[in-house]
Design an enzyme around this catalytic site. Structure first.
Site, mmCIF file in Angstrom:
data_model
loop_
_atom_site.group_PDB
_atom_site.id
_atom_site.type_symbol
_atom_site.label_atom_id
_atom_site.label_comp_id
_atom_site.label_asym_id
_atom_site.label_seq_id
_atom_site.Cartn_x
_atom_site.Cartn_y
_atom_site.Cartn_z
ATOM 1 C CE LYS A 1 -37.001 75.235 5.614
ATOM 2 N NZ LYS A 1 -37.996 74.344 6.205
HETATM 3 N N1 PPE Z 1 -41.381 69.362 4.670
HETATM 4 C C1 PPE Z 1 -41.532 70.386 5.543
HETATM 5 C C2 PPE Z 1 -42.885 70.913 5.808
HETATM 6 C C3 PPE Z 1 -40.414 70.919 6.175
HETATM 7 O O1 PPE Z 1 -40.564 71.922 7.033
HETATM 8 C C4 PPE Z 1 -39.131 70.363 5.923
HETATM 9 C C5 PPE Z 1 -37.915 70.910 6.597
HETATM 10 C C6 PPE Z 1 -39.032 69.299 5.001
HETATM 11 C C7 PPE Z 1 -40.186 68.845 4.385
HETATM 12 C C8 PPE Z 1 -37.699 68.676 4.645
HETATM 13 O O2 PPE Z 1 -36.891 69.539 3.890
HETATM 14 P P1 PPE Z 1 -35.299 69.469 3.925
HETATM 15 O O3 PPE Z 1 -34.857 69.995 5.250
HETATM 16 O O4 PPE Z 1 -34.855 70.284 2.788
HETATM 17 O O5 PPE Z 1 -34.934 68.047 3.761
HETATM 18 N N2 PPE Z 1 -38.102 71.501 7.868
HETATM 19 C C9 PPE Z 1 -37.092 72.374 8.397
HETATM 20 C C10 PPE Z 1 -37.589 73.223 9.544
HETATM 21 C C11 PPE Z 1 -37.983 72.532 10.783
HETATM 22 C C12 PPE Z 1 -38.343 73.504 11.887
HETATM 23 O O6 PPE Z 1 -39.151 73.146 12.739
HETATM 24 O O7 PPE Z 1 -37.833 74.631 11.920
HETATM 25 C C13 PPE Z 1 -35.789 71.641 8.701
HETATM 26 O O8 PPE Z 1 -35.780 70.411 8.807
HETATM 27 O O9 PPE Z 1 -34.763 72.307 8.817
#
Ligand code: PPE
Length: 307
Positions: free
Chosen positions: A159
């Site tokens: 990330k």
């Molecule tokens: N895929 C992507 C591409 C992604 O960015 C997130 C989180 C997820 C899956 C889900 O991951 P998790 O939060 O661990 O369940 N995206 C983060 C950022 C969003 C933003 O625009 O900034 C979030 O949900 O915090």
């Protein structure tokens, strides 16, 4: 979505006033996107504010740092404490938390240099990521013409700030076309992620979700829902999916920390079986919100109290 300011931001050990949390415009992270970060939520629970799966989020932050050869000059325990300090200093109970370890000011050029990263932690109130009604009514989704980046180009398992220009292109295209969210395919054409969420398809009472090898971020919310769904007696398979699996699903939902759990109402104009929120999605949503709000004894270990 406009930011709701809070009071203080943690910067390398100090809590500085919100408006003074600034860095140089020539910082490496600004020029090249070299930062690893997390998105975490804190919820009000019967035992007080609790950060949902904070330790698991921090583990992923350190894994992202390994991938990007980033030295975080704090231990996981130190950041755990710093996050709780930041929430308390802002007087927040329900909030979104954004820790970031970034390459600062000092060198120019695209090297990932070995000097320790700078670290900042912000927390602020953030409502529904995909709109106020999205959790109940679902969203309209477009399969993006932008592919998600390949693991050998920019590793989706990490990330990192710079990676999100890929999501930003997909999101902009979807919004301009009148949809609320984009779903990206991998370079091989398998379903990967939403711009900021993982995706689940439900067919014949079974849950299907793309595997790590499809180039997804291994979401903490995804992991939470796999566990909850299995505890509710559903079979969950992690396997490659193609766009027609999405078009013919009985139900589908997106999930992520910011978005929480959001039903998919239609995909590329094809209305899913249930036209809104399906019964299994609703059941899992309710169990999810009970877990994050500390109302499930079974999942209490996931509620890390701010204290
Ligand atoms: N895929 C992507 C591409 C992604 O960015 C997130 C989180 C997820 C899956 C889900 O991951 P998790 O939060 O661990 O369940 N995206 C983060 C950022 C969003 C933003 O625009 O900034 C979030 O949900 O915090």
């Amino acid at each position: 979505v406009p930011i709701t300011p809070a009071r203080k931001i943690w910067m390398d050990g100090d809590l500085v006033p919100w408006d003074e949390a600034k860095i140089h415009v020539l910082s490496h992270v600004v020029q090249y996107g070299t930062g690893v970060f997390e998105g975490i939520r804190c919820y009000q629970t019967p035992r007080g504010p609790a950060v949902f799966r904070l330790t698991d989020h921090l583990r992923r932050l350190f894994r992202s740092a390994v991938i990007y050869r980033t030295t975080i000059p704090y231990s996981l325990d130190e950041l755990h404490t710093a996050i709780k300090d930041t929430i308390r200093a802002n007087g927040l109970s329900e909030c979104y938390i954004r820790p970031l370890a970034y390459q600062g000011y000092g060198e120019m050029g695209v090297n990932l240099f070995p000097t320790p990263a700078k670290v900042t932690i912000a927390a602020w109130p953030w409502g529904s990521y995909l709109g106020k009604d999205s959790v109940e009514n679902g969203v309209r989704v477009k399969v993006s013409s932008w592919r998600r980046h390949d693991p050998n180009i920019v590793p989706p398992a990490a990330k990192a700030t710079g990676q999100y220009i890929n999501s930003a292109l997909a999101k902009a295209e979807a919004l301009e076309a009148g949809y609320e969210e984009a779903v990206m395919l991998s370079p091989l054409g398998h379903i990967a992620d939403g711009s900021g969420e993982n995706l689940f398809v439900i067919r014949d009472g079974e849950l299907l979700t793309p595997p790590e090898s499809a180039g997804i971020l291994l979401g903490i919310t995804r992991d939470t829902l796999i566990r909850i769904a299995r505890d509710h007696g559903y079979k969950v398979q992690q396997r490659n999916l193609v766009r027609s699996d999405l078009y013919t699903a009985d139900e589908a939902f997106l999930c992520g920390t910011a978005a929480e759990v959001v039903p998919v109402r239609d995909v590329d104009g094809r209305v899913l079986g249930t036209n809104g929120r399906g019964p299994i999605t609703k059941e899992l949503q309710e169990a999810f919100f009970a877990a994050v709000r500390g109302e499930s004894e079974q999942y209490a270990a996931w509620n890390e109290l701010v204290g």
